[in-house]
Structures are given as C-alpha cells and as structure tokens.
Scaffold this motif. Structure first.
Motif, PDB file in Angstrom:
ATOM      1  N   PHE A 257       0.840  -1.189   0.000  1.00  0.00           N
ATOM      2  CA  PHE A 257       0.000   0.000   0.000  1.00  0.00           C
ATOM      3  C   PHE A 257       0.878   1.243   0.000  1.00  0.00           C
ATOM      4  N   LYS A 259       0.648   5.613   0.149  1.00  0.00           N
ATOM      5  CA  LYS A 259      -0.227   6.771   0.375  1.00  0.00           C
ATOM      6  C   LYS A 259      -0.273   7.652  -0.867  1.00  0.00           C
ATOM      7  N   ASP A 260       0.743   7.526  -1.711  1.00  0.00           N
ATOM      8  CA  ASP A 260       0.897   8.459  -2.819  1.00  0.00           C
ATOM      9  C   ASP A 260       0.397   7.834  -4.111  1.00  0.00           C
ATOM     10  N   ASP A 261      -0.628   8.467  -4.688  1.00  0.00           N
ATOM     11  CA  ASP A 261      -1.101   8.002  -5.994  1.00  0.00           C
ATOM     12  C   ASP A 261      -0.831   9.054  -7.050  1.00  0.00           C
ATOM     13  N   GLU A 262       0.181   9.867  -6.806  1.00  0.00           N
ATOM     14  CA  GLU A 262       0.454  10.996  -7.694  1.00  0.00           C
ATOM     15  C   GLU A 262       0.794  10.519  -9.108  1.00  0.00           C
ATOM     16  N   THR A 264       0.117   7.395 -10.395  1.00  0.00           N
ATOM     17  CA  THR A 264      -0.940   6.552 -10.950  1.00  0.00           C
ATOM     18  C   THR A 264      -2.224   6.932 -10.229  1.00  0.00           C
ATOM     19  N   PRO A 265      -2.911   7.987 -10.709  1.00  0.00           N
ATOM     20  CA  PRO A 265      -4.079   8.493  -9.986  1.00  0.00           C
ATOM     21  C   PRO A 265      -5.086   7.410  -9.682  1.00  0.00           C
ATOM     22  N   SER A 266      -5.561   7.419  -8.446  1.00  0.00           N
ATOM     23  CA  SER A 266      -6.585   6.537  -7.885  1.00  0.00           C
ATOM     24  C   SER A 266      -6.087   5.111  -7.672  1.00  0.00           C
ATOM     25  N   PHE A 268      -3.592   2.953  -5.252  1.00  0.00           N
ATOM     26  CA  PHE A 268      -2.776   3.053  -4.047  1.00  0.00           C
ATOM     27  C   PHE A 268      -2.040   1.744  -3.758  1.00  0.00           C
ATOM     28  N   ILE A 375       4.810  17.750  -2.681  1.00  0.00           N
ATOM     29  CA  ILE A 375       3.821  17.656  -1.610  1.00  0.00           C
ATOM     30  C   ILE A 375       4.440  18.039  -0.278  1.00  0.00           C
TER      31      ILE A 375
ATOM     32  N   PHE B 314     -13.078   8.077  -4.028  1.00  0.00           N
ATOM     33  CA  PHE B 314     -11.856   8.104  -3.231  1.00  0.00           C
ATOM     34  C   PHE B 314     -11.894   7.014  -2.159  1.00  0.00           C
ATOM     35  N   ASP B 317     -11.486   3.605  -3.838  1.00  0.00           N
ATOM     36  CA  ASP B 317     -10.161   3.318  -4.387  1.00  0.00           C
ATOM     37  C   ASP B 317      -9.115   3.154  -3.292  1.00  0.00           C
ATOM     38  N   LYS B 318      -9.118   4.044  -2.312  1.00  0.00           N
ATOM     39  CA  LYS B 318      -8.044   3.998  -1.312  1.00  0.00           C
ATOM     40  C   LYS B 318      -8.328   2.975  -0.213  1.00  0.00           C
ATOM     41  N   ALA B 373      -5.102  12.292   3.683  1.00  0.00           N
ATOM     42  CA  ALA B 373      -3.940  12.398   2.798  1.00  0.00           C
ATOM     43  C   ALA B 373      -2.827  11.444   3.211  1.00  0.00           C
ATOM     44  N   PHE B 374      -2.480  11.476   4.470  1.00  0.00           N
ATOM     45  CA  PHE B 374      -1.270  10.790   4.913  1.00  0.00           C
ATOM     46  C   PHE B 374      -1.544   9.560   5.768  1.00  0.00           C
ATOM     47  N   GLY B 375      -2.810   9.257   5.997  1.00  0.00           N
ATOM     48  CA  GLY B 375      -3.114   8.067   6.765  1.00  0.00           C
ATOM     49  C   GLY B 375      -2.941   6.817   5.926  1.00  0.00           C
ATOM     50  N   SER B 376      -2.887   5.683   6.594  1.00  0.00           N
ATOM     51  CA  SER B 376      -2.760   4.423   5.878  1.00  0.00           C
ATOM     52  C   SER B 376      -4.127   4.050   5.300  1.00  0.00           C
ATOM     53  N   GLY B 377      -4.184   2.852   4.741  1.00  0.00           N
ATOM     54  CA  GLY B 377      -5.441   2.397   4.144  1.00  0.00           C
ATOM     55  C   GLY B 377      -6.374   1.721   5.138  1.00  0.00           C
ATOM     56  N   VAL B 439      -7.477  15.461  -9.680  1.00  0.00           N
ATOM     57  CA  VAL B 439      -7.712  14.018  -9.536  1.00  0.00           C
ATOM     58  C   VAL B 439      -7.388  13.296 -10.839  1.00  0.00           C
ATOM     59  N   GLY B 443      -3.994  12.637  -9.015  1.00  0.00           N
ATOM     60  CA  GLY B 443      -4.420  11.717  -7.968  1.00  0.00           C
ATOM     61  C   GLY B 443      -4.949  12.389  -6.726  1.00  0.00           C
ATOM     62  N   TYR B 444      -5.358  11.556  -5.754  1.00  0.00           N
ATOM     63  CA  TYR B 444      -6.047  12.048  -4.575  1.00  0.00           C
ATOM     64  C   TYR B 444      -5.111  12.622  -3.519  1.00  0.00           C
ATOM     65  N   LEU B 445      -3.881  12.178  -3.464  1.00  0.00           N
ATOM     66  CA  LEU B 445      -2.977  12.739  -2.453  1.00  0.00           C
ATOM     67  C   LEU B 445      -2.763  14.222  -2.719  1.00  0.00           C
ATOM     68  N   LEU B 446      -2.564  14.549  -3.969  1.00  0.00           N
ATOM     69  CA  LEU B 446      -2.364  15.957  -4.305  1.00  0.00           C
ATOM     70  C   LEU B 446      -3.664  16.743  -4.104  1.00  0.00           C
TER      71      LEU B 446
END
Lengths: 423, 560
Positions: A257, A259-262, A264-266, A268, A375, B314, B317-318, B373-377, B439, B443-446
């Motif tokens: 896993f 946290k960054d999907d920058e 590959t959007p969506s 994780f 980021i 979101f 997916d996450k 943003a920074f939490g785990s899944g 998005v 992506g979602y982090l940004l």
C-alpha cells in the motif's frame, strides 16, 4: 555586493546539486535483433517477423541479459551474471542459440543464454489470450482456471504464438490473420533508474525492464454477448502467463500500500510477485492493478487487473524460449498465472476494445514510490506560515500589551532627581 | 418590532449559508382579531352561528394558533427537501455518472460548478427579488419551479444520454436552489419570529440534511435495483426522475405555503415588511476583519462540498469500500451536521469566543484532510475523519456566520451576507473544476494536499482575524458574559445621553439641530449609516435619487 555574493553562492550550490543528482547512466546497453533474414545491432528500422530481441546491459558489478523471443509463444527471459567485459552482444547472442534448431521447433537445448543455469534466471511465457464470459460481473472472483479447458461456454482463447509480429522503436506489434485483434507490446530496457512517461508511470531501476501490453479490437465471440439483448455484454480478457523458474524458489504475491497516488491516480496498491533464490539475487514481477480502457489512459476509463493463480503443473510449457532453455525435466517450477482484466460489479465495461496492462520484471528489491518533494514543500509552507504567524502574532500582542513596562517619571527632590515607577 | 437581535436569529445556526434575512425589517404581527369581530353584512344570529363554525376558530386552521403554525412548519420542511435531495445526486452516483456518460472527473465536477455560477449573482439580489419584485409567496413558487424544471432537464439528460443537457439542467436547478433557501428563511421568520425561531431554523437545517443523507444512501441501490433496464443512461435518468418527484412535492408545498400564507395575512391583517436592502456602495466601507471573514468562508467551504462530491470514489479506491459503504461514510458529514448543529449553536451562544471556535473548526477540518492524505489504508480512518469533519463543519458554521453581524451595522447586513454568499459560491464554482483536474492528472494525495493548503489559508485568515481583534480591542472574541455586559453598558450610556441632552435613544436630535453626543461620526457617510441604523431616520429624496441602488428605499416608505 553581499546580495551578489549570496546569489552566486546559491547558483553554484544548485549546479552542484543538479550535477550530483542528475540521472547517472549506470549500465551500458547493447541490443541485438534478429529475424529470418537479417540481424541488427541497436537498430531503429522496422523489422518484420522478429525472432529474438537480445539486450545485454553491463554494469560495474554484474551483467543483465533481457531476451524477448517471438518464436513460438512470446517469452521474456532475464538472467544475471557476474560483470562481463564482452561488449559485443551480437556475438554473445549468436553464441547463445543454435538458430536452426531454435527456429525450427525450439527444441530443448537449442538456447543457452549466459546465466540461464545460474543463481538468477527467470522467464515469463505469454501463452494465451483468453476470452472469459463474466455473466455475473465478478471479474477475477468468477474466473476459474481449473475449468478453463472443460467449459467452452465460458472460455475461449487465442494463442499468443498465432500473432505475426513487427518491431520498431521499442514496440512489438502483433496481428492475427483474418482477425481484427491487435497486440502492441511497448518495451523499455533502461540503463538507469527513472519513470515511465505514460500512465501508470511505473518507477523502474537499472535492474528492471518494463513492458506495456495493449490489446485492441478483440473480436469477442458469442459467449460474450446476449443473444436477445445486444446491450448485454459479458466479455473479459485474461492473459495467461507461465512463470518458468530455474533454481529459484516459488514466488508469492505481495500487496504493498502506498499513500501516494500521484503517478498513478486513484491507484494506491502495488503488487509484487516475489521470489528468492539460492544465490544473492531475488526477483520480482511488479504491476499496478489497473488496466486502462482508452489511449488517453485516464483513471476514469479504467478497470482493475488482478492476478489469479493457477495450479502448478496444470499447463505444459509451450514451444518457446523457455522450453528451449529448460525443457520439461529441468524446468523447475512452472507456475501458471492469469491476469484478469475487469472490476467486480462493473457492468459498464465488458467487451472492451482497448485493454492495457503494464508490468515490470527485475531483480533485487522492487522499486518503491515515495511521497514527492512537491507535496512535502506544499505542506511545509502551508502549515509553517500559520505557525509562524501565530508565533509572531503572539509575540507582537505580548509586546504591545506591555505588562512589564513601566513609565518612569522624574521629579526633582532635595536629593536630586528621583525615579518614580508608574505603571 | 422585533426584539430579537441578529445573534439570536443566527444561533443555533448550523449551515448559516442558507440563513440570511434581515428580520429588522419584517414586522411580525400575527395580531389577534378583536373578540367581537364580525364579518361585514352579517346578521346577529347568523353572525353568531358563522362565528362559531368559522374555520379560523378551529385549532389547525387558525393562523394565530400553534397547530396551524406547525403545520406550516411541516410544509416549510418539505419546501427545500427536494432541493437538498437533488443537489448531491451526482455525488451519490459519481462512478455511474463517469462510466455511463463517459466523462472524467473534471467534466463530472461541472455538475457542481454550474450549480454555483448563477448563485454568484443571485446571492446578492435574491433577497431583493423576493422582497421587492416577486414577493415571498410568488417568489417561493418561482424558485421552486426552477428547481423542479432543472431536475427534470437533468433527468432527461440521462434518458437521452446527453451530458450537455445534464449541465443545462444543473444550471437551471442552481438558479432556484439557493434562492429557495432564502425564501424558506423568509417564511420561517414570518411565522416564528418572537416564538420558536431558533428551533425552527435548526429543524429546517436538519430536515434539509436528512434529504442529502437519504440521497447518498438510496440512489446507488436504486440504480442497481433498476437492472431490468439494460440501457445504462436510461437507467440513470430514471433514478434522477425520482429526485424530480421529490422536487414536485416541494413545489406543491411551495404552492400550499403561499395559499396558506395569503389566507393568514388576510385574517391577521399582517403588515408587509421593509425587506432586503442591498447597496454595493457599502462594500468600500467593509473593514479588513470582514474581508478576512469572507476569505475564511470561501477557503473553508471549498474544502468541504467539493470533497464530498468526489469522496465516494476516493473511499472505494483507497480504502477498498464497496459502493454502498462508501456512500454511507460519505453521508456522515451531513448526518452529523444535522444532529449536532443545534447543540454547537447553543454552545457558541453560551460561551462566546467565536474566533476560538472558528479556528478550532478550521484546525479540526485540517486534521481530517491530513488523515485522508497521509493516513494508511486502514478502514477506521475514513469513519473517524468524516465524523470529525461533520463536527468541525458544524462548529465553524455556528461561529463564522454571526461574525458578520458583529462587524457591520444592521442595515448593511443584507449586503454583507450577500457578498459573503456570493464569494462563497464563486469559490464553489471554480474549485470543483480544479479538484477534478487534479484528480484526473495527479491523484487524490495531491487533491488532499490542495485542500489542506486551502485550509491553511483559512487558518492564516482566522489567526489574522484573531490578532486584529485582539490588538484593536474588538468584540469578535468576547465571551458571552462579556458581550452581554457590553450590551448593557451601551444601553446605559444611551440612556444617560438621553437624560442629559434630550436625545432620543436612536441618537437623533429632538430638534435642536446639534449632533448628538452619543454619536461620534468619522465621516458624513458613517454619520448617515448610524442614523439609518437607529430606525426611523428618513433619507431626503435628493439623496435617494442620486444612487439607483438606494431607490428601493423610496418604495419602502422611507423617503419624506
């Protein structure tokens, strides 16, 4: 003068940083391509019916060999040897094959690429492109490898060996006679680390190679359609691959896993098929569980790509480079795996006419995405400024209130001027 | 005349972006009829009989009695239910919209952006339209018609598989949506001013949020259950038609409200109020503190509503949630808000310290977005973060919107709230497009980083507001007790001034021609403002006619 000096120093430091962290070429690459009539070194011209694409990458500590074979079932073979001084990959390639036997029937022993019997050698055979009738839209959960050969109502396939290939600009293009189906494999043989320029923008190292499959205009058969309602479609594509190990131990799939999907959007998750060996090398097949459904490669037009394990030994090695290297007796592990393209519950994208999948094969530790510097800087500035403001504001308020400041009044007394504290 | 302050009007507030009505200018007078009131032309015996059996004398029918008032409350609740149900139709079916209509996140967010664009202008003039041109009754029906037809066009866009038609529908829907909420507030004030107004506002907000929550939890399942319709766009259109049905019910409620209100006005001989005043010239007199409040508003709300619009996918997916669980989690913000807004309203009411509550709300929301943003899944993170966001959103709303009333004089409230909503809608029109593009490409982090940045800007403005208030000895962050004491001191000063100088409590001279001591004007404009705000001051005709924006005063009977 001070400003000029500061500017100059900053510029100098930036230059040092750029030079230091710029992509350093870590391997020297030599490529050799061969078809029935011609063979080339480092060519960019169109090659009809290529048989072998041979890459030798010499590093300081080791030499890696990547071999794409289009004779029989398409196969990607990777082996690693101690550092080699031989830079003429044409002679290495010619010495690695008995061309007559290999091109005739890929008989066992007709190929002996350096390192194939060493501590790390591994091949993937792309065996079949399977059409799977997914009437309940369960995708990988509804795919049953054990029933593949017995249930013709749900499964049909094309053999990858039936494609006729051409090769140009690191792209293999395969077509089948009397069929609209096209398969394009985009290769990347890097000499140093980097990232693919197209989604899923896989991060690769100098110890890995990437390949990007695109299946277009697949002719779905009647099993993927409803006879009464043309709106109802059920077809999913599945790529059957055979992992043929030499001395390596069995592999297992590990999900990582991020946290960054920058990049590959969506997405994780990164999947790694990891395997170990008796020597110092470990290997991996890495992929992101996404399959794009259009050339623009947007995440909104995509589906999942999930691996389903088959049973070891259920599928024989077909005529291919893997057979030529290992045959049956010394093949070691022959693990069939199935990459099922489709999302559970998704009844919007069956019978897709554009299906892509990107994988990376390599040795050592799989590369791992980290949170980008953009980021980190954004968060640092975004939180730092209010914190600074609170600090400065607090000090300003404290000073302004002047709780400790006294007003001194001087007045004349017999003893002289005297200070009187007056708050 | 009302005895309630704007503070009482606005608290407990919840989502005060829907609350903006200058009650100072509405004279509620559900007056009682004389006991011996007899219709004209009636004989004694027949009069007595008719008096006994008049509908007005029955509890549910008598507009002067509590039951009829609460029946009207029921209709008011229905008035905006359809609007709130349909507003978040896209969010509850985001993946369906994207796959069926074959669009990306940027185009999907146009569905929200186009809703907000008309409200950039309508926020300013909606109240004036209601008061001056349309009237509350007719205006409510007009806006409800816009909402209903907008949703109809939106649904037809699905039936005909036309995304352009959907966009047109959302635009038409937006014309009516926000203004309908203003109309709902107007009805609430007319019927409940001086009575249970705070409770009513809280209830209206809660019912509205129930509509949003129902939408989030029902639409996805409804789409799946319509599987007998194999044509996906038609299936989507049918689901949207259910929302159209709710809007029709809301339209019927609007018509019924209008009829009942007209009847009540006739029976009780209610006087019409002076209505909204908007004067864009007032903008130049807005203080830095007020502009900081505007910035906090826009930079905060753009991190809530656009996020809810994208959150379902979101979460899938996450965190790997199935679609229906993702919808439930996404609806938690509204659900929590519906429940706790009145509670936090009371808390802010009782404690004061608005700026501390405000900054706390911003920091809490920042923490929620940082967790995303920074939490785990881990699956528990979205639950906690969404609940936290609902709480923080409620806190901020309760603390933020009353600040305007503390910063501007009463007759500028309409303009100030109008500008605030206009700026908010501008943000809600632009940011969804930015969010969608982020998005799609990054992506979602940004995206979460972008939201955190917006919240940091809001926090900077909140901190600046605090510093300015502290250094200028302002009143924004007073405790409830201190504010109460300040009010009392002000009243006593004015009383003393009256006793000493024969000056009226409004600060207008009795006729001596001298400037009252109680007033300390800084400029001619500010002197005029203070006089106007003291009620009863009259504006000379020649002043009125100079500025067309203020000609409304002539219609409201304020000119000589």
């Amino acid at each position: 003068m001070m400003a000029g000096t500061a500017f100059g120093l900053t510029f100098f430091l930036l230059c040092i940083m750029v030079v230091t962290f710029a992509n350093e070429v870590k391997r020297k690459k030599c490529s050799f391509t061969r078809n029935e009539t011609e063979q080339y070194l480092d060519t960019k011209r169109l090659l009809e019916n290529p048989q072998i694409l041979f890459y030798q990458l010499n590093g300081r500590n080791d030499t890696v060999y990547y071999t794409w074979s289009l004779v029989g079932a398409p196969t990607l073979f990777i082996s690693v040897t101690p550092a080699s001084q031989d830079t003429n990959c044409a002679s290495v390639a010619n010495n690695s094959f008995d061309w007559d036997e290999f091109t005739a029937d890929q008989s066992y022993g007709s190929a002996y690429i350096p390192g194939y019997n060493g501590s790390f050698a591994f091949s993937i055979v792309f065996n079949r492109l399977i059409e799977f009738s997914d009437r309940k839209y369960r995708a990988n959960k509804g795919f049953e490898p054990s029933k593949l050969n017995n249930n013709t109502d749900r499964y049909s396939w094309l053999h990858m060996s039936d494609f006729n290939w051409t090769f140009q600009d690191n792209e293999l293009t395969g077509k089948i006679e009397n069929d609209s189906t096209t398969c394009v494999i985009r290769l990347n043989i890097p000499t140093s680390g980097g990232r693919l320029s197209y989604f899923p923008k896989t991060l690769y190292s100098e110890n890995s190679t990437t390949f990007d499959f695109v299946f277009r205009n697949f002719e779905y058969s009647s099993i993927s359609k409803n006879k009464k309602d043309s709106n109802l479609k059920y077809g999913r594509l599945v790529l059957e691959m055979l992992f043929v190990h030499g001395q390596l131990k069995n592999g297992s799939v590990k999900e990582r896993f991020s946290k960054d999907d920058e990049y590959t959007p969506s997405v994780f998750i990164t999947n790694n098929y990891l395997f170990g060996g008796n020597g110092t090398f470990d290997g991996f097949l890495q992929w992101k569980p996404i399959s794009y459904l259009s050339k623009s490669r947007k995440s909104t037009q995509s589906q999942q790509a999930n691996l389903v394990n088959g049973k070891i030994g259920d599928v024989d090695i077909p005529s291919s480079l893997a057979y030529a290297l290992y045959g049956i007796e010394t093949a070691g592990v022959v693990q069939p795996v199935y990459m099922v393209y489709g999302t559970e519950g998704d009844d919007n994208n069956p019978n897709a006419d554009y299906v892509s999948w990107t994988g990376m094969l390599g040795f050592g530790e799989p590369p791992q995405d980290t949170i980008s510097i953009v980021i980190i800087i954004t968060i640092a500035v975004g939180l730092g400024v209010p914190a600074l403001l609170i600090g400065v504001g607090g000090v300003y308020i404290f000073i302004r209130r002047k709780p400790w400041k006294h007003i001194y009044v001087w007045y004349n007394t017999k003893r002289g001027y005297t200070k009187v504290v007056n708050e | 005349a009302s005895t309630m302050s704007e503070k009482e009007l606005l608290l407990p507030s919840g989502d005060i972006n829907k609350r903006r009505y200058d009650i100072q200018h509405v004279e509620q007078s559900i007056e009682t009829l004389p006991e011996n009131y007899i219709p004209e032309g009636a004989s004694d015996n027949s009069r007595n009989r008719r008096r006994k059996y008049r509908c007005d004398n029955f509890l549910p029918c008598d507009p002067r009695r509590w039951m009829h008032r609460f029946i009207m409350l029921g209709l008011m609740c229905f008035l905006s239910f359809g609007s709130y149900y349909c507003y978040d139709n896209p969010a509850s079916l985001i993946r369906t919209f994207i796959e069926v209509m074959k669009i990306d996140n940027t185009r999907y967010n146009l569905l929200y952006s186009l809703y907000s664009w008309p409200n950039v202008i309508l926020s300013l003039i909606g109240g004036v339209l209601l008061d001056r041109y349309l009237g509350v009754r007719f205006g409510t029906v007009v806006f409800s018609v816009f909402v209903t037809f907008g949703q109809l066009i939106f649904a037809l866009g699905g039936i005909f598989d036309s995304f352009i038609l959907m966009l047109v529908g959302r635009f038409v829907f937006g014309i009516g949506g926000e203004s309908l909420a203003v109309a709902q507030n107007a009805y609430a004030v007319m019927w409940f001013k001086g009575k249970e107004l705070n409770m009513v506002f809280g209830l209206l907000l809660s019912i509205s949020r129930v509509g949003s929550t129902v939408n989030m939890n029902v639409n996805s399942k409804m789409f799946d259950s319509f599987s007998f319709i194999t044509d996906q766009p038609k299936r989507l259109g049918l689901v949207l038609f259910v929302g159209f049905g709710w809007c029709v019910l809301s339209l019927l409620a609007a018509v019924a409200l209008g009829l009942f209100d007209k009847r009540a006005a006739k029976i009780t001989k209610r006087k019409e109020g002076e209505g909204e005043r908007i004067s864009l010239r007032d903008i130049k007199d807005f203080s830095l503190a007020l502009w900081l409040v505007f910035f906090v508003c826009v930079f905060y709300y753009v991190t809530v509503f656009p996020f809810i619009g994208l959150a379902t996918v979101f979460l899938e997916d996450k965190y790997g949630f199935p679609a229906h669980i993702a919808n439930i989690v996404n609806s938690l913000v509204y659900l929590i808000s519906a429940g706790v807004s009145p509670v936090f309203g009371i808390a802010v009411d009782k404690t004061g310290f608005n700026l501390i509550w405000l900054n706390f709300g911003i920091i809490a929301t920042l923490g929620c977005h940082a967790a995303f943003a920074f939490g785990s899944g881990s699956a528990f993170i979205p639950y906690l973060a969404m609940i936290g966001m609902g709480l923080a959103y409620s806190i901020l709303a309760c603390a933020l919107w009353p600040l305007v009333a503390f910063l501007v004089p009463e007759h500028q409230l309409g303009t100030a709230y109008g500008i605030m909503q206009s700026v908010q809608n501008l943000g809600l029109a632009i940011v969804p497009l930015i969010a969608g593009a982020i998005v799609d490409h990054k992506g979602y982090l940004l995206l979460e980083t972008f939201f955190c940045t917006c919240l940091c800007v809001a926090l900077i403005c909140g901190v600046l507001l605090y510093v300015i208030d502290l250094t200028s000895e302002g009143t924004l962050n007073l405790s409830a007790w201190a504010r109460h004491r300040l009010e009392k001191e002000k009243e006593e000063k004015e009383k003393i001034a009256l006793d000493k100088n024969g000056i009226s409590p409004g600060g207008v001279s009795d006729g001596s021609g001298e400037i009252p001591i109680a007033l300390q004007p800084h400029s001619a404009f500010q002197l005029r403002n203070r006089l106007l705000s003291r009620m009863g001051a009259q504006i000379p005709d020649h002043v009125v006619r100079i500025n067309p924006l203020t000609t409304s005063f002539a219609h409201l009977g304020l000119t000589k």
